[in-house]
Structures are given as structure tokens and as C-alpha cells.
Design an enzyme around this catalytic site. Sequence first.
Site, PDB file in Angstrom:
ATOM      1  N   ASP A  48       0.845  -1.200   0.000  1.00  0.00           N
ATOM      2  CA  ASP A  48       0.000   0.000   0.000  1.00  0.00           C
ATOM      3  C   ASP A  48       0.879   1.247   0.000  1.00  0.00           C
ATOM      4  O   ASP A  48       1.970   1.251   0.547  1.00  0.00           O
ATOM      5  CB  ASP A  48      -0.903  -0.018   1.245  1.00  0.00           C
ATOM      6  CG  ASP A  48      -2.103   0.899   1.083  1.00  0.00           C
ATOM      7  OD1 ASP A  48      -2.279   1.479  -0.003  1.00  0.00           O
ATOM      8  OD2 ASP A  48      -2.876   1.045   2.061  1.00  0.00           O
ATOM      9  N   ASN A  97     -10.543  -2.787  -5.730  1.00  0.00           N
ATOM     10  CA  ASN A  97      -9.657  -1.941  -6.560  1.00  0.00           C
ATOM     11  C   ASN A  97     -10.091  -1.990  -8.012  1.00  0.00           C
ATOM     12  O   ASN A  97     -10.158  -0.972  -8.701  1.00  0.00           O
ATOM     13  CB  ASN A  97      -8.199  -2.418  -6.523  1.00  0.00           C
ATOM     14  CG  ASN A  97      -7.498  -2.226  -5.197  1.00  0.00           C
ATOM     15  OD1 ASN A  97      -6.626  -3.005  -4.830  1.00  0.00           O
ATOM     16  ND2 ASN A  97      -7.859  -1.188  -4.447  1.00  0.00           N
TER      17      ASN A  97
HETATM   18  C1  FPP Z   1      -1.386   0.059  -3.492  1.00  0.00           C
HETATM   19  O1  FPP Z   1      -1.184   1.436  -3.488  1.00  0.00           O
HETATM   20  C2  FPP Z   1      -1.428  -0.482  -4.866  1.00  0.00           C
HETATM   21  C3  FPP Z   1      -2.471  -1.143  -5.394  1.00  0.00           C
HETATM   22  C4  FPP Z   1      -3.645  -1.446  -4.576  1.00  0.00           C
HETATM   23  C5  FPP Z   1      -2.534  -1.606  -6.799  1.00  0.00           C
HETATM   24  C6  FPP Z   1      -1.308  -1.983  -7.589  1.00  0.00           C
HETATM   25  C7  FPP Z   1      -0.273  -2.864  -6.994  1.00  0.00           C
HETATM   26  C8  FPP Z   1       0.973  -2.863  -7.468  1.00  0.00           C
HETATM   27  C9  FPP Z   1       1.381  -1.997  -8.582  1.00  0.00           C
HETATM   28  C10 FPP Z   1       1.966  -3.775  -6.936  1.00  0.00           C
HETATM   29  C11 FPP Z   1       2.551  -4.584  -8.056  1.00  0.00           C
HETATM   30  C12 FPP Z   1       1.822  -5.786  -8.404  1.00  0.00           C
HETATM   31  C13 FPP Z   1       1.307  -6.143  -9.622  1.00  0.00           C
HETATM   32  C14 FPP Z   1       0.931  -7.549  -9.866  1.00  0.00           C
HETATM   33  C15 FPP Z   1       1.100  -5.207 -10.715  1.00  0.00           C
HETATM   34  P1  FPP Z   1      -2.390   2.494  -3.615  1.00  0.00           P
HETATM   35  O2  FPP Z   1      -2.438   2.933  -5.013  1.00  0.00           O
HETATM   36  O3  FPP Z   1      -3.647   1.925  -3.050  1.00  0.00           O
HETATM   37  O4  FPP Z   1      -1.781   3.600  -2.692  1.00  0.00           O
HETATM   38  P2  FPP Z   1      -2.537   4.801  -1.935  1.00  0.00           P
HETATM   39  O5  FPP Z   1      -3.376   4.182  -0.850  1.00  0.00           O
HETATM   40  O6  FPP Z   1      -1.408   5.611  -1.396  1.00  0.00           O
HETATM   41  O7  FPP Z   1      -3.338   5.544  -2.962  1.00  0.00           O
END
Ligand code: FPP
Length: 268
Positions: A48, A97
Site C-alpha cells: 500500500d 480496486n
Molecule cells: C497500493 O497502493 C497499490 C495497489 C492497490 C494496486 C497496484 C499494486 C501494485 C502496482 C503492486 C505490483 C503488483 C502487480 C501484480 C502489478 P495504492 O495505489 O492503493 O496507494 P494509496 O493508498 O497511497 O493511494
Amino acid sequence: MAVELTNINEKAEFQESLRKKSMSGEDPIVLLARSGLSMPSHVAIIPDGNGRWAKKNGLPILEGHNKGAKVLENLLDDLENIPDIKLITLWALSVDNLVKRSEIEVSNIMSLAESMIDRLLPSIKARGNKFLHIGDVTKLPKSLQEKLINAQDETSQNKGKTIRIGINYQGFQEDVALVNAAIEQFSTFGRRPSSRADIEDLKRISQTPHADFVIRTSGEQRFSGFGAIAEQAEFYAPSTLLPDMTSLDWALALSEYGFRDMRFGGRK
Ligand code: FPP
């Protein structure tokens, strides 16, 4: 009380020495692995903070996800040096998400997931590790589905660590798998689950293993739909945003587990 204070002091001393040795060039993960601290057999990560990191650095969100993905790839390299960790679950994208973020962000994450698998697969194979996707694959782009299935097929006989990546994954899916396993048991053997052992058996059949330790980066102290996987786990939420997590940060986070006093409802 005295025991607890000793434990707190020992932890502080250990972590301080990890920081110092890491600053003088030693590998904090190797130091952790050699420390004799107990490590989780199954560690689950809720990554996160990509969005906040991008905002903080005046960058587009995709840059946060790119950096976050790189950090997770480095983490997998690091965890290879901790033999006691046998199962790693990375929860990359929840069902929420997928439906609640903009089309462009989701499509960027899907492309990122594809390139991440391309990059990871050679090392997963070379290390004799096994790759598994968890979650509902059917809602993912065809090209990503193919890569996930191919990565699973190509590593299915491997006996090393298991690396599970959750994309379009959420805890309720494990409840669904468990209920379906129960229905199948009932229709085949006429048996209804009635005990903890029965439930454990259904979890084994439906392949929903418990995590020993859940780490959520960015300081958020919640599970957000991580389900039964976390029910017996220790939890730690370092305040560092995913893209800023270093090997030292992961080593410090994992060392938290080694200093926990787990009693499982009993006394020591
Ligand atoms: C968390 O940060 C990220 C996500 C929920 C989505 C994407 C995940 C990744 C890019 C990790 C890599 C994995 C793969 C398989 C692509 P957030 O965007 O929720 O952060 P925030 O809460 O600060 O907005």
C-alpha cells in the site's frame, strides 16, 4: 512484566544493530536469516502507498505503481535468502480496486502485472519456486490470464517456495471456496462440518492456507477484506510507503515477528 521489558530491549538492540550493519554495507536480510529469530512460514503482504508516494513526489500514479512493483520484485529476491519462509502471498489488486479505480489506472496495473510476470518467471523457475495466482482470473484481460496460467503450469512441479500473487483477489473468495468444498463433501459423503478439524480439513481441500504474518505497508492498520488467511496471523504495519520500502525496512518488519510472544490462547 520483566520478561516483556527484556523482550522490548532485545528487539530495540537487535534492530539498531541491523540498521548499523546495513549502513556499513552488510545485507540486512542475510543478517536476519542468520540471527536465529523465528520467521513466519507463510508471510502475506498487503502492498500500500503507491498513490501517496506518487503524489508526494509530484509524479503520475503509474510511476508509484511501477516503483511499487519493482520493490516487490526486490522483496522476492530478498526472501529467497530466508529459508524458513516457504509461502509468500502478495495481494496486488483487490476486487474492490478493480471496480472502484479508473479504467486507465486499472488497465495500467494490468499491463504492469504482465511485465512483472515476464520479469519474475525466469527467476522463479531458476530457483525451483512455484507460482500461483489467487483471485478471480476470469475478469482479467485475456493476455494476462494466459501469462498467469502459463506461469502456474511451468512451475507447478517445483518444490521450492510458493509465490502467490492476488490480482482481483479478496477474502470472500476463500469463504466461497470453503462453502463449495463443504457442499461437495456433503453431497459425496453426506457429512456436515461440525468441528475445528472439519473446517481445517475444508481449508486444506479448498487450498486456503493461513498466513503467519501479515505486513501492510504505508501505516494503514486494517485488513480491507483480507479474510480467513489473516485470522491467525500476527500483523505489522510499517509506516513506510511501498515504493520507499528497502531491504532494511523488510528485514526490520520481519524481525517484528521474531520478537512476538505468541501464546495461541494458552500461557507460557
Ligand atoms: C497500493 O497502493 C497499490 C495497489 C492497490 C494496486 C497496484 C499494486 C501494485 C502496482 C503492486 C505490483 C503488483 C502487480 C501484480 C502489478 P495504492 O495505489 O492503493 O496507494 P494509496 O493508498 O497511497 O493511494
